[in-house]
Design an enzyme around this catalytic site. Sequence first.
Site, PDB file in Angstrom:
ATOM      1  N   GLU A  36       0.825  -1.205   0.000  1.00 51.57           N
ATOM      2  CA  GLU A  36       0.000   0.000   0.000  1.00 51.57           C
ATOM      3  C   GLU A  36       0.869   1.269   0.000  1.00 51.57           C
ATOM      4  O   GLU A  36       0.794   2.108   0.888  1.00 51.57           O
ATOM      5  CB  GLU A  36      -0.993  -0.008   1.172  1.00 51.57           C
ATOM      6  CG  GLU A  36      -2.372   0.380   0.693  1.00 51.57           C
ATOM      7  CD  GLU A  36      -3.460   0.357   1.759  1.00 51.57           C
ATOM      8  OE1 GLU A  36      -4.413   1.126   1.577  1.00 51.57           O
ATOM      9  OE2 GLU A  36      -3.381  -0.412   2.720  1.00 51.57           O
ATOM     10  N   ASP A 149      -0.043  -8.199   3.126  1.00 43.95           N
ATOM     11  CA  ASP A 149      -1.386  -8.011   3.640  1.00 43.95           C
ATOM     12  C   ASP A 149      -2.303  -8.886   2.798  1.00 43.95           C
ATOM     13  O   ASP A 149      -2.585  -8.563   1.649  1.00 43.95           O
ATOM     14  CB  ASP A 149      -1.750  -6.516   3.529  1.00 43.95           C
ATOM     15  CG  ASP A 149      -3.175  -6.228   3.963  1.00 43.95           C
ATOM     16  OD1 ASP A 149      -3.900  -7.180   4.327  1.00 43.95           O
ATOM     17  OD2 ASP A 149      -3.566  -5.048   3.926  1.00 43.95           O
ATOM     18  N   ASP A 246      -2.037   1.937   9.959  1.00 45.17           N
ATOM     19  CA  ASP A 246      -3.054   1.160  10.678  1.00 45.17           C
ATOM     20  C   ASP A 246      -2.660  -0.313  10.793  1.00 45.17           C
ATOM     21  O   ASP A 246      -3.377  -1.093  11.428  1.00 45.17           O
ATOM     22  CB  ASP A 246      -4.436   1.322  10.038  1.00 45.17           C
ATOM     23  CG  ASP A 246      -4.460   1.049   8.541  1.00 45.17           C
ATOM     24  OD1 ASP A 246      -3.372   0.871   7.935  1.00 45.17           O
ATOM     25  OD2 ASP A 246      -5.561   1.028   7.958  1.00 45.17           O
TER      26      ASP A 246
END
Length: 256
Positions: A36, A149, A246
Amino acid sequence: MPKIISANLNGIRSAAKKGFFNWMATVDADIICVQELKAQAPDMTEEFLNPHGYHGHFHYAEKKGYSGTGIYSKTAPDRVMIGFGSPEFDAEGRYVRADFGNLTVISVYCPSGSSSEERQLAKFRFMELFLPHLQQLRDEGREFVICGDWNIAHKEIDLKNWKGNLKNSGFLPEERAWMTKLFDEVGYVDVHRGLDQRPEQYTWWSNRGQAYAKNVGWRIDYHVATPGIAAKAHTVSVYKDEKFSDHAPLIIEYHA
């Protein structure tokens, strides 16, 4: 050796401001897989491309401010492959592969389906394509560590509020069954779980409410490895002393 880290940055520029690259200088990792990026090639500064002398290789999404993956390594890879051969998902910047001798490390960012039904269908398409690809990798006879992820919590132990999430993306029966197939049939190993069976080993927390403070999290970041290298894993930790995004970095050390 080697020490391999997986870290979803939720924006490389944001993570940099929160001290990610300062921390990277202190952690002495051999390979760091990031996901990301939310950045394109023109956004990448020298600090982002080659921090502290690391070699960086990246897969950028075509869509601005979206997705993107990368691998940082102390030693230059023998070979790098960008994308896994799917026009739809390679356009989203989800896959970087780097070969080092007989070891291959892959940084992957599997789609999230939580934003819409359309994205959940895309996630299912990705899963359908990615499992045969992972089987092909097994057939190469190399050792693989696939970091990233995966956007799926595999078992009830892997998220705090599992009862409330049985119908939500990331914990759907089809997604969990897919992970089970990956481990039980294709023959990969969930390295983290092999080393640490304790509950509450989360790597992601919602920004809503007090999820991080109360540790109401999900374990969706994994090292998925072939059995040979998985057997050499000896230390695992989730780094929470600082908050870069996060997600928290997942650190696993392997014997040479």
